[in-house]
Design a protein around this motif. Structure first.
Motif, PDB file in Angstrom:
ATOM      1  N   ARG A 244      47.805  33.513  46.565  1.00  0.00           N
ATOM      2  CA  ARG A 244      46.730  32.609  46.148  1.00  0.00           C
ATOM      3  C   ARG A 244      45.361  33.195  46.481  1.00  0.00           C
ATOM      4  O   ARG A 244      44.419  33.136  45.675  1.00  0.00           O
ATOM      5  CB  ARG A 244      46.910  31.265  46.842  1.00  0.00           C
ATOM      6  N   SER A 245      45.251  33.807  47.667  1.00  0.00           N
ATOM      7  CA  SER A 245      43.972  34.408  48.052  1.00  0.00           C
ATOM      8  C   SER A 245      43.629  35.579  47.147  1.00  0.00           C
ATOM      9  O   SER A 245      42.468  35.738  46.728  1.00  0.00           O
ATOM     10  CB  SER A 245      44.043  34.876  49.511  1.00  0.00           C
ATOM     11  N   ARG A 246      44.619  36.387  46.832  1.00  0.00           N
ATOM     12  CA  ARG A 246      44.368  37.517  45.948  1.00  0.00           C
ATOM     13  C   ARG A 246      43.931  37.040  44.565  1.00  0.00           C
ATOM     14  O   ARG A 246      43.018  37.613  43.945  1.00  0.00           O
ATOM     15  CB  ARG A 246      45.633  38.377  45.834  1.00  0.00           C
ATOM     16  N   THR A 247      44.565  35.978  44.106  1.00  0.00           N
ATOM     17  CA  THR A 247      44.183  35.437  42.796  1.00  0.00           C
ATOM     18  C   THR A 247      42.748  34.931  42.812  1.00  0.00           C
ATOM     19  O   THR A 247      41.970  35.180  41.872  1.00  0.00           O
ATOM     20  CB  THR A 247      45.146  34.297  42.414  1.00  0.00           C
ATOM     21  N   HIS A 248      42.378  34.216  43.892  1.00  0.00           N
ATOM     22  CA  HIS A 248      41.009  33.705  43.983  1.00  0.00           C
ATOM     23  C   HIS A 248      39.988  34.834  44.008  1.00  0.00           C
ATOM     24  O   HIS A 248      38.952  34.772  43.330  1.00  0.00           O
ATOM     25  CB  HIS A 248      40.848  32.843  45.238  1.00  0.00           C
ATOM     26  N   VAL A 249      40.285  35.884  44.786  1.00  0.00           N
ATOM     27  CA  VAL A 249      39.357  37.017  44.851  1.00  0.00           C
ATOM     28  C   VAL A 249      39.260  37.704  43.496  1.00  0.00           C
ATOM     29  O   VAL A 249      38.161  38.072  43.041  1.00  0.00           O
ATOM     30  CB  VAL A 249      39.808  38.013  45.940  1.00  0.00           C
ATOM     31  N   GLY A 250      40.412  37.871  42.843  1.00  0.00           N
ATOM     32  CA  GLY A 250      40.394  38.489  41.529  1.00  0.00           C
ATOM     33  C   GLY A 250      39.611  37.667  40.517  1.00  0.00           C
ATOM     34  O   GLY A 250      38.834  38.217  39.724  1.00  0.00           O
ATOM     35  N   ASN A 251      39.817  36.346  40.542  1.00  0.00           N
ATOM     36  CA  ASN A 251      39.073  35.488  39.615  1.00  0.00           C
ATOM     37  C   ASN A 251      37.576  35.573  39.863  1.00  0.00           C
ATOM     38  O   ASN A 251      36.763  35.628  38.927  1.00  0.00           O
ATOM     39  CB  ASN A 251      39.535  34.038  39.761  1.00  0.00           C
ATOM     40  N   LEU A 252      37.213  35.568  41.163  1.00  0.00           N
ATOM     41  CA  LEU A 252      35.787  35.654  41.482  1.00  0.00           C
ATOM     42  C   LEU A 252      35.202  36.986  41.037  1.00  0.00           C
ATOM     43  O   LEU A 252      34.102  37.039  40.461  1.00  0.00           O
ATOM     44  CB  LEU A 252      35.598  35.468  42.988  1.00  0.00           C
ATOM     45  N   ALA A 253      35.946  38.073  41.304  1.00  0.00           N
ATOM     46  CA  ALA A 253      35.450  39.394  40.922  1.00  0.00           C
ATOM     47  C   ALA A 253      35.298  39.516  39.402  1.00  0.00           C
ATOM     48  O   ALA A 253      34.292  40.031  38.911  1.00  0.00           O
ATOM     49  CB  ALA A 253      36.400  40.463  41.455  1.00  0.00           C
ATOM     50  N   HIS A 254      36.279  39.026  38.657  1.00  0.00           N
ATOM     51  CA  HIS A 254      36.189  39.083  37.193  1.00  0.00           C
ATOM     52  C   HIS A 254      35.078  38.184  36.676  1.00  0.00           C
ATOM     53  O   HIS A 254      34.432  38.494  35.667  1.00  0.00           O
ATOM     54  CB  HIS A 254      37.532  38.697  36.576  1.00  0.00           C
ATOM     55  N   ALA A 255      34.865  37.054  37.355  1.00  0.00           N
ATOM     56  CA  ALA A 255      33.780  36.174  36.936  1.00  0.00           C
ATOM     57  C   ALA A 255      32.423  36.840  37.131  1.00  0.00           C
ATOM     58  O   ALA A 255      31.484  36.603  36.356  1.00  0.00           O
ATOM     59  CB  ALA A 255      33.843  34.863  37.726  1.00  0.00           C
ATOM     60  N   ILE A 256      32.323  37.693  38.169  1.00  0.00           N
ATOM     61  CA  ILE A 256      31.048  38.377  38.423  1.00  0.00           C
ATOM     62  C   ILE A 256      30.850  39.530  37.454  1.00  0.00           C
ATOM     63  O   ILE A 256      29.709  39.873  37.089  1.00  0.00           O
ATOM     64  CB  ILE A 256      31.018  38.875  39.885  1.00  0.00           C
ATOM     65  N   LYS A 257      31.969  40.130  37.023  1.00  0.00           N
ATOM     66  CA  LYS A 257      31.844  41.306  36.159  1.00  0.00           C
ATOM     67  C   LYS A 257      31.106  41.014  34.849  1.00  0.00           C
ATOM     68  O   LYS A 257      30.324  41.829  34.356  1.00  0.00           O
ATOM     69  CB  LYS A 257      33.241  41.859  35.843  1.00  0.00           C
ATOM     70  N   HIS A 293      36.453  44.952  47.015  1.00  0.00           N
ATOM     71  CA  HIS A 293      37.092  43.708  47.430  1.00  0.00           C
ATOM     72  C   HIS A 293      38.348  43.409  46.612  1.00  0.00           C
ATOM     73  O   HIS A 293      39.307  42.817  47.138  1.00  0.00           O
ATOM     74  CB  HIS A 293      36.096  42.552  47.351  1.00  0.00           C
ATOM     75  N   LEU A 294      38.347  43.800  45.354  1.00  0.00           N
ATOM     76  CA  LEU A 294      39.579  43.670  44.576  1.00  0.00           C
ATOM     77  C   LEU A 294      40.684  44.540  45.185  1.00  0.00           C
ATOM     78  O   LEU A 294      41.841  44.127  45.284  1.00  0.00           O
ATOM     79  CB  LEU A 294      39.332  44.080  43.123  1.00  0.00           C
TER      80      LEU A 294
END
Length: 458
Positions: A244-257, A293-294
């Motif tokens: 779940r944490s990895r998914t949240h970080v990935g979603n945040l990183a993709h949202a920033i991209k 961070h990803l």
């Protein structure tokens, strides 16, 4: 017993209790047997005493026939340890008759305060005999009215009591020693095989930690089964949390991209503008941080759940060839030395990223030479895992202590003339920490900087 195993503590505790219980039981049994032997001896003495009292109470019998009904030859054997004595107590002269065994000696009188008194008026106790013998003595006063008052005493050698008790103690001690050995062997068997399921759980958890298994498998006893179920549930919960944490970080990183790409595109359209150049420079830093961070989220998930094993020598050799090509124009020579069988408990791409950053930095700062050493330190204590130690030395100018502290901070660059974002060493620090390893900087024997990386080995 600090550091001792549960099996050892249980064995020592059981041993202590067995010893204490057997000692107490042996003391009680010895005391009971001694009392029983003493009572049997007293019954024998009382029998002789009653016969003597009966003889005293029938004075009409001829003297040569008196005291013939005792039936004990030891009363006739001089100083045999068995004696009787009749003393008249109502006259000043105190006429005394004794057994032949007393010869010309006399029996002492029992101390009224130190002797036991029975309901029949008989006193019992221990006295010293004529030859220094320890005697068990019984005495009884007899009042015949006009015929006089007498004190009738019978004594027997108490050595019989002591010898019987001592023999019993020897047999009892031997029996208890044999029983102790059997009980201790039984305890060892129970502890060893009773704790075997816990050892299986420990080995299974070690397999999970090293990546050889994902869950506790197999049948466990009813008492241990709840522990196995809860451990599996904890592993599943941990896996879910990490995922779940990895998914949240990935979603945040993709949202920033996406907005970051828009910023880069807009800034690229104004390439000649100094402000746009600065925006592009910082956008590159932001991209590096997002990628970093990803990567951390990816590594954290993989390291926590399942481990893999990577051959170190081929990875280092591939990096050596690549870095020599990249820095060919500077003539940097990269030497590799170490354990050809070394293995890293982790992903190959993570090892490449960590060692690659270190070798790349060493090549940038080296004058002409980079030296890589790989060692595996085998565990000393039980349960300890091997440690993989990789050192990268260069013959450059090196770094001072404050510079070494600054170099491992994220985004810190000591020389802006060298290419890079300043994230290389911080990535190494983070990845090493995720694998439970460490990273340090020091002085190299060949004159420059030493970077030392410690990771879990196999």
């Amino acid at each position: 017993m600090r550091g001792s195993s549960l099996a050892t503590r249980l064995f020592l505790s059981a041993t202590a209790w067995v010893v204490v219980i057997l000692v107490i039981t042996g003391f009680i049994l010895s005391s009971v047997y001694r009392d029983a032997t003493e009572r049997a001896f007293d019954r024998r003495l009382n029998l002789y005493l009653r016969n003597l009292v009966a003889e005293v109470a029938t004075p009409d019998e001829p003297p040569d026939h008196q005291f013939q009904s005792l039936g004990e030859p030891l009363f006739e054997l001089p100083l045999s340890g068995w004696y009787w004595q009749i003393t008249r107590t109502d006259t000043e002269k105190g006429e005394t008759r004794v057994s032949r065994s007393l010869w010309d000696k006399k029996l002492p009188k029992l101390d009224e305060h130190g002797a036991d008194l029975t309901a029949a008026g008989v006193r019992l106790g221990y006295v010293d005999g004529p030859e220094g013998q320890n005697l068990r003595l019984v005495e009884r006063p007899v009042d015949l009215g006009a015929d006089g008052k007498y004190l009738v005493s019978v004594a027997g050698d108490a050595t019989e009591i002591f010898d019987e008790t001592r023999s019993f103690d020897y047999y009892l001690g031997g029996t208890f020693v044999a029983l102790s050995i059997v009980l201790l062997l039984t305890t060892i068997f129970q502890v060893r095989f009773g704790l075997a399921p816990l050892k299986r759980i420990s080995d299974s958890i070690a397999d999970i930690r090293s990546g050889r298994a994902e869950r506790l498998e197999g049948e466990f006893p009813v008492e241990i089964a709840p522990l196995a179920r809860e451990t599996n549930a904890l592993i599943d919960a941990n896996r879910e949390i990490v995922e779940r944490s990895r998914t949240h970080v990935g979603n945040l990183a993709h949202a920033i991209k996406t907005p970051l790409s828009v910023i880069v595109n807009e800034a690229s359209a104004h390439g000649a503008d100094p402000f746009a150049t600065k925006v592009l420079e910082q956008a590159d830093v932001m991209r590096d941080q997002v990628a970093h961070h990803l990567e951390r989220a990816r590594i954290a998930a993989r390291v926590t759940i399942i481990g893999t094993v990577t051959e170190v020598a081929p990875t280092i050799e591939a990096l050596r060839r690549t870095m020599e090509k990249i820095h060919r124009d500077r003539g940097v020579v990269i030497e590799v030395e170490g354990d050809a069988q070394a293995k890293f408990r982790g992903e190959r791409q993570d090892l490449e990223e960590m060692v690659g950053n270190l070798v790349d930095n060493a090549c940038k700062w080296a004058a002409s030479r980079v030296f890589i050493e790989v060692r595996v330190e085998r565990p000393v204590g039980p349960g300890a895992a091997p440690i993989l130690r990789i050192t990268v030395d260069d013959d450059g100018r090196g770094l001072s202590a404050p510079e070494r502290a600054q170099a491992s901070r994220r985004g810190q660059r000591l020389d802006e003339s060298k290419p890079g974002s300043g994230l290389g060493l911080s990535i190494v620090v983070d990845l090493a920490a995720l694998y439970g390893g460490g990273f340090s900087l020091g002085n190299a024997p060949i004159g420059g900087l030493r970077a030392e990386l410690t990771l879990p080995g196999v």
